[in-house]
Write a protein that holds these residues in place. Structure first.
Motif, PDB file in Angstrom:
ATOM      1  N   VAL A  79      12.555  -3.659   9.637  1.00 27.24           N
ATOM      2  CA  VAL A  79      13.216  -4.469  10.653  1.00 27.24           C
ATOM      3  C   VAL A  79      12.447  -5.740  10.947  1.00 27.24           C
ATOM      4  O   VAL A  79      13.019  -6.769  11.273  1.00 27.24           O
ATOM      5  N   ARG A  80      11.159  -5.747  10.832  1.00 19.80           N
ATOM      6  CA  ARG A  80      10.364  -6.908  11.217  1.00 19.80           C
ATOM      7  C   ARG A  80      10.608  -8.100  10.307  1.00 19.80           C
ATOM      8  O   ARG A  80      10.327  -9.228  10.669  1.00 19.80           O
ATOM      9  N   THR A  81      11.102  -7.831   9.094  1.00 17.75           N
ATOM     10  CA  THR A  81      11.349  -8.953   8.188  1.00 17.75           C
ATOM     11  C   THR A  81      12.801  -8.996   7.732  1.00 17.75           C
ATOM     12  O   THR A  81      13.478  -9.996   7.907  1.00 17.75           O
ATOM     13  N   ALA A  82      13.278  -7.886   7.149  1.00 20.34           N
ATOM     14  CA  ALA A  82      14.638  -7.846   6.572  1.00 20.34           C
ATOM     15  C   ALA A  82      14.931  -9.115   5.792  1.00 20.34           C
ATOM     16  O   ALA A  82      15.910  -9.801   6.011  1.00 20.34           O
ATOM     17  N   ALA A 223      21.591  -2.579   6.587  1.00 21.92           N
ATOM     18  CA  ALA A 223      22.628  -3.011   7.529  1.00 21.92           C
ATOM     19  C   ALA A 223      22.168  -2.809   8.966  1.00 21.92           C
ATOM     20  O   ALA A 223      22.434  -3.650   9.843  1.00 21.92           O
ATOM     21  N   ARG A 224      21.483  -1.706   9.239  1.00 21.67           N
ATOM     22  CA  ARG A 224      20.932  -1.470  10.577  1.00 21.67           C
ATOM     23  C   ARG A 224      19.878  -2.513  10.919  1.00 21.67           C
ATOM     24  O   ARG A 224      19.785  -2.972  12.068  1.00 21.67           O
ATOM     25  N   ALA A 225      19.062  -2.872   9.941  1.00 16.07           N
ATOM     26  CA  ALA A 225      18.033  -3.885  10.184  1.00 16.07           C
ATOM     27  C   ALA A 225      18.669  -5.231  10.524  1.00 16.07           C
ATOM     28  O   ALA A 225      18.178  -5.960  11.391  1.00 16.07           O
ATOM     29  N   VAL A 226      19.756  -5.552   9.849  1.00 16.89           N
ATOM     30  CA  VAL A 226      20.471  -6.801  10.152  1.00 16.89           C
ATOM     31  C   VAL A 226      21.044  -6.743  11.563  1.00 16.89           C
ATOM     32  O   VAL A 226      21.029  -7.739  12.297  1.00 16.89           O
TER      33      VAL A 226
END
Length: 261
Positions: A79-82, A223-226
């Motif tokens: 999540v910190r980058t995606a 998709a969750r990270a986005v």
């Protein structure tokens, strides 16, 4: 009290589950190559003796500890980058792609309108209705200030997350939940890929059937990270947090008003 425990449980879930998958992978791949209890000597004999002295609860505790150590070592934060996937051929074909964290198209359009309204001094609604696209702006050179402000803002998403944590605990809790789910899905998918590769090599290639499921799980994790990045952008557009990049450029492109004589 339960709400205070949830963040800790989320941090524990991913490395523990990933570690268990890797433990199962190692065991299934190496089981046929390990000596039996009767023929074991040296280190393996000592391990069998130690395992024999433990009850079921102690064995679960030891396995969980080993799984957590393995999972903590190999787990990756997504999540910190995606970021966009770095493929030289694609980057040569699509030169407008950047290294900024990925957000959805709708969130990108909202961020574009927010930056445009701040830089050009127009309302958000008018900026949102602008027909020009990001790609056209980049290729033709129009609204270059807006494009650069957008990319710089996306690059400071980590800083904006800290602002969100301070500004709204409810929104940050929602972000943290999506982030934990994204990390869980992506890391489990990677572990399942290792399981499929190991079993297909040491057992039978039929285990490659796991790969499609792992790919789908990985894509859903991304998709969750986005969605996590989108939540930060929406908080910015809603005024819950502020971007130092956009604030520094606010009003820099407002056209001069003609003087009245």
């Amino acid at each position: 009290m339960l709400m205070n425990l949830l963040p800790g449980l989320r941090e524990l879930r991913t490395p523990l589950a990933v570690g268990y998958v890797w433990l199962v992978t190692i065991w299934l791949c190496a089981a046929d190559h390990l000596p039996s209890r009767d023929s074991a000597t040296g280190v393996f004999a000592s391990l069998y003796k130690g395992i024999g002295r433990l009850d079921q609860a102690a064995l679960i505790a030891v396995a969980s500890f080993c799984a957590y150590i393995i999972g903590s070592t190999v787990a990756v934060k997504f999540v910190r980058t995606a970021p966009r996937i770095k493929i030289p051929a694609i980057r040569a074909w699509e030169p407008w792609r950047t290294e900024a964290p990925k957000v959805s198209w709708d969130a990108r359009q909202d961020l574009k309108a927010y930056a445009k309204s701040a830089i050009h001094g127009i309302s958000f609604i008018d900026a949102r209705r602008a027909p020009s696209s990001i790609l056209q702006d980049r290729r033709t050179g129009r609204d270059e200030a807006v494009f650069e402000a957008m990319e710089a803002t996306l690059m400071e998403l980590d800083h904006l997350r800290f602002q969100l944590m301070k500004a709204s605990s409810e929104l940050f809790s929602e972000h943290d939940r999506h982030a934990a789910e994204a990390d869980f899905r992506c890391n489990i998918a990677i572990a399942l890929t290792g399981l499929a590769a190991g079993l297909s090599y040491f057992q039978t290639p039929a285990f490659l059937i796991i790969l499609p499921a792992a790919w789908v799980l990985f894509r859903r994790g991304i998709a969750r990270a986005v969605e996590c990045n989108d939540l930060v952008v929406q908080a910015l557009v809603a005024g819950e947090i502020s971007s130092t990049v956009i604030e520094a450029r606010r009003g820099t492109s407002i056209p001069a008003q003609p003087s009245e004589e």
